[in-house]
Motif scaffolding. Structure first.
Motif, PDB file in Angstrom:
ATOM      1  N   PRO A 160       0.807  -1.232   0.000  1.00  0.00           N
ATOM      2  CA  PRO A 160       0.000   0.000   0.000  1.00  0.00           C
ATOM      3  C   PRO A 160       0.835   1.274   0.000  1.00  0.00           C
ATOM      4  O   PRO A 160       0.350   2.319  -0.435  1.00  0.00           O
ATOM      5  CB  PRO A 160      -0.823  -0.120   1.298  1.00  0.00           C
ATOM      6  CG  PRO A 160      -0.822  -1.582   1.609  1.00  0.00           C
ATOM      7  CD  PRO A 160       0.487  -2.105   1.127  1.00  0.00           C
ATOM      8  N   HIS A 194       1.896   1.150  -3.977  1.00  0.00           N
ATOM      9  CA  HIS A 194       0.926   0.891  -5.030  1.00  0.00           C
ATOM     10  C   HIS A 194      -0.427   1.503  -4.671  1.00  0.00           C
ATOM     11  O   HIS A 194      -0.800   1.586  -3.493  1.00  0.00           O
ATOM     12  CB  HIS A 194       0.758  -0.616  -5.259  1.00  0.00           C
ATOM     13  CG  HIS A 194       2.043  -1.298  -5.603  1.00  0.00           C
ATOM     14  ND1 HIS A 194       2.499  -2.410  -4.931  1.00  0.00           N
ATOM     15  CD2 HIS A 194       2.977  -1.035  -6.559  1.00  0.00           C
ATOM     16  CE1 HIS A 194       3.651  -2.816  -5.448  1.00  0.00           C
ATOM     17  NE2 HIS A 194       3.953  -1.980  -6.444  1.00  0.00           N
ATOM     18  N   GLU A 195      -1.140   1.900  -5.717  1.00  0.00           N
ATOM     19  CA  GLU A 195      -2.517   2.383  -5.595  1.00  0.00           C
ATOM     20  C   GLU A 195      -3.409   1.408  -6.360  1.00  0.00           C
ATOM     21  O   GLU A 195      -3.341   1.318  -7.595  1.00  0.00           O
ATOM     22  CB  GLU A 195      -2.638   3.793  -6.167  1.00  0.00           C
ATOM     23  CG  GLU A 195      -4.034   4.346  -6.118  1.00  0.00           C
ATOM     24  CD  GLU A 195      -4.123   5.708  -6.766  1.00  0.00           C
ATOM     25  OE1 GLU A 195      -5.252   6.240  -6.897  1.00  0.00           O
ATOM     26  OE2 GLU A 195      -3.061   6.244  -7.189  1.00  0.00           O
ATOM     27  N   ALA A 196      -4.222   0.661  -5.619  1.00  0.00           N
ATOM     28  CA  ALA A 196      -5.056  -0.380  -6.233  1.00  0.00           C
ATOM     29  C   ALA A 196      -6.307   0.246  -6.819  1.00  0.00           C
ATOM     30  O   ALA A 196      -7.078   0.918  -6.119  1.00  0.00           O
ATOM     31  CB  ALA A 196      -5.420  -1.432  -5.190  1.00  0.00           C
ATOM     32  N   VAL A 197      -6.508   0.033  -8.116  1.00  0.00           N
ATOM     33  CA  VAL A 197      -7.712   0.533  -8.796  1.00  0.00           C
ATOM     34  C   VAL A 197      -8.544  -0.620  -9.363  1.00  0.00           C
ATOM     35  O   VAL A 197      -9.702  -0.424  -9.728  1.00  0.00           O
ATOM     36  CB  VAL A 197      -7.335   1.507  -9.924  1.00  0.00           C
ATOM     37  CG1 VAL A 197      -6.678   2.750  -9.344  1.00  0.00           C
ATOM     38  CG2 VAL A 197      -6.387   0.854 -10.932  1.00  0.00           C
ATOM     39  N   HIS A 219      -9.456  -5.034  -8.826  1.00  0.00           N
ATOM     40  CA  HIS A 219      -9.346  -6.108  -7.845  1.00  0.00           C
ATOM     41  C   HIS A 219      -9.999  -7.359  -8.417  1.00  0.00           C
ATOM     42  O   HIS A 219     -11.109  -7.309  -8.953  1.00  0.00           O
ATOM     43  CB  HIS A 219     -10.029  -5.719  -6.534  1.00  0.00           C
ATOM     44  CG  HIS A 219      -9.932  -6.777  -5.486  1.00  0.00           C
ATOM     45  ND1 HIS A 219     -10.884  -7.760  -5.316  1.00  0.00           N
ATOM     46  CD2 HIS A 219      -8.979  -7.008  -4.557  1.00  0.00           C
ATOM     47  CE1 HIS A 219     -10.528  -8.558  -4.328  1.00  0.00           C
ATOM     48  NE2 HIS A 219      -9.369  -8.124  -3.845  1.00  0.00           N
ATOM     49  N   ARG A 251      -0.048   2.424 -14.412  1.00  0.00           N
ATOM     50  CA  ARG A 251       0.806   3.612 -14.420  1.00  0.00           C
ATOM     51  C   ARG A 251       1.997   3.352 -13.509  1.00  0.00           C
ATOM     52  O   ARG A 251       1.813   2.969 -12.361  1.00  0.00           O
ATOM     53  CB  ARG A 251       0.030   4.833 -13.919  1.00  0.00           C
ATOM     54  CG  ARG A 251       0.790   6.138 -14.018  1.00  0.00           C
ATOM     55  CD  ARG A 251       0.029   7.240 -13.298  1.00  0.00           C
ATOM     56  NE  ARG A 251       0.013   6.999 -11.850  1.00  0.00           N
ATOM     57  CZ  ARG A 251      -0.652   7.759 -10.975  1.00  0.00           C
ATOM     58  NH1 ARG A 251      -1.392   8.764 -11.419  1.00  0.00           N
ATOM     59  NH2 ARG A 251      -0.625   7.489  -9.692  1.00  0.00           N
ATOM     60  N   GLY A 287       5.219   3.933 -10.999  1.00  0.00           N
ATOM     61  CA  GLY A 287       5.511   4.871  -9.923  1.00  0.00           C
ATOM     62  C   GLY A 287       6.952   5.359 -10.005  1.00  0.00           C
ATOM     63  O   GLY A 287       7.790   4.769 -10.711  1.00  0.00           O
ATOM     64  N   ARG A 311       5.646   9.354  -6.625  1.00  0.00           N
ATOM     65  CA  ARG A 311       4.332   9.012  -7.159  1.00  0.00           C
ATOM     66  C   ARG A 311       4.129   7.518  -7.020  1.00  0.00           C
ATOM     67  O   ARG A 311       5.014   6.731  -7.354  1.00  0.00           O
ATOM     68  CB  ARG A 311       4.203   9.438  -8.627  1.00  0.00           C
ATOM     69  CG  ARG A 311       2.783   9.344  -9.160  1.00  0.00           C
ATOM     70  CD  ARG A 311       2.709   9.734 -10.625  1.00  0.00           C
ATOM     71  NE  ARG A 311       3.231   8.689 -11.512  1.00  0.00           N
ATOM     72  CZ  ARG A 311       3.156   8.735 -12.848  1.00  0.00           C
ATOM     73  NH1 ARG A 311       2.590   9.777 -13.439  1.00  0.00           N
ATOM     74  NH2 ARG A 311       3.651   7.760 -13.580  1.00  0.00           N
ATOM     75  N   THR A 312       2.978   7.134  -6.501  1.00  0.00           N
ATOM     76  CA  THR A 312       2.680   5.710  -6.347  1.00  0.00           C
ATOM     77  C   THR A 312       2.302   5.110  -7.701  1.00  0.00           C
ATOM     78  O   THR A 312       1.840   5.806  -8.614  1.00  0.00           O
ATOM     79  CB  THR A 312       1.525   5.504  -5.357  1.00  0.00           C
ATOM     80  OG1 THR A 312       0.373   6.232  -5.814  1.00  0.00           O
ATOM     81  CG2 THR A 312       1.919   5.998  -3.969  1.00  0.00           C
ATOM     82  N   MET A 361      -0.032   2.882 -10.088  1.00  0.00           N
ATOM     83  CA  MET A 361      -1.444   2.516 -10.200  1.00  0.00           C
ATOM     84  C   MET A 361      -1.525   1.097 -10.754  1.00  0.00           C
ATOM     85  O   MET A 361      -1.086   0.846 -11.886  1.00  0.00           O
ATOM     86  CB  MET A 361      -2.171   3.505 -11.111  1.00  0.00           C
ATOM     87  CG  MET A 361      -3.670   3.307 -11.169  1.00  0.00           C
ATOM     88  SD  MET A 361      -4.451   4.545 -12.263  1.00  0.00           S
ATOM     89  CE  MET A 361      -4.046   6.057 -11.394  1.00  0.00           C
TER      90      MET A 361
END
Length: 248
Positions: A170, A173-176, A178, A194, A196, A205-206, A208
């Motif tokens: 977390p 990473h940014e989970a979009v 699932h 995307r 990071g 930047r994390t 995506m």
């Protein structure tokens, strides 16, 4: 004059010095001096010189006799002032060292903030470059420009992260998306939408990503302690004798 004054002895002082104190000339012996006004004048001058107060000669007196206590007090005052000046110098030196450290830290912070701000403005361009690379359009002059832009990020110490198959974090990473799959044993970033970027330990930047979790999590084993009371209850019921028909 009275008779008593005439009988009193008359004191006569003769100057027998060989050097005349007034003129500095050498005198002749007293026996050779002619009697007369000059002799009387010489005797009168000698009487005046002998009657004058003696001139005190300069003599050296030891410093201890002038006042040893005063010298000791001055030495103690000097030592106290020297200690104060030394403390002031040490304090000023420490303050200057702290000031230099603060200035150096602020200078490094300003440089880092400027580099991160400039790199953040390049991230959208890098995203376009990566999409062109995925579609095979990164050729010719556009590829030269893309390489220069990526070289700027490398010069700033910025590196990209986020690849398919990385464990989901977390903080990175940014989970979009699932979904679940039996092929993974832990939450995994299977799709990178995307990339990071980070500079050293600082995340700029994390990434995506789409996260895939295991389809059927491992069942939780039943606790033997929880089953023990039930088994004990069953044994008590089984071991209880039947009621007497007469009691019924």
């Amino acid at each position: 004059m009275s008779q008593q004054d005439e009988q009193a002895p008359r004191v006569v002082i003769r100057d027998r010095r060989r050097i005349d104190p007034t003129s500095g000339a050498v005198r002749e012996p007293a026996g050779d001096q002619p009697a007369g006004p000059a002799a009387a004048q010489g005797e009168q001058m000698s009487e005046q010189n002998e009657g004058a107060a003696p001139v005190a000669e300069h003599t050296d007196v030891p410093a201890g006799d002038l006042g040893g206590e005063q010298v000791g007090d001055q030495g103690g005052e000097t030592a106290r002032q020297l200690a104060e000046r030394t403390e002031d110098l040490q304090r000023v030196t420490a303050e200057y060292a702290n000031y230099r450290r603060r200035v150096d830290r602020d200078r490094v912070l300003v440089v880092d903030q400027a580099a991160e701000r400039f790199a953040g403005q390049l991230f959208p361009i890098v995203d376009d470059i990566e999409r062109a690379r995925d579609h095979g359009d990164l050729t010719g002059a556009f590829k030269v420009v893309a390489d220069r832009v990526l070289g700027l990020l490398d010069g700033l110490g910025v590196e990209s992260f986020g690849k398919p198959g990385d464990p989901f974090d977390p903080a990175l990473h940014e989970a979009v998306l699932h979904d679940t799959s039996p092929e993974v044993t832990e939450p995994t970033a299977t799709t990178v939408l995307r990339p990071g970027f980070r500079r050293g330990d600082r995340v700029l930047r994390t990434a995506m990503v789409g996260v895939t979790e295991p389809e059927s999590p491992a069942p939780v084993a039943a606790s033997p302690v929880a089953e023990q009371p039930a088994a004990a209850g069953q044994s008590d019921v089984a071991g209880q004798p039947d009621a007497d028909p007469a009691d019924r």
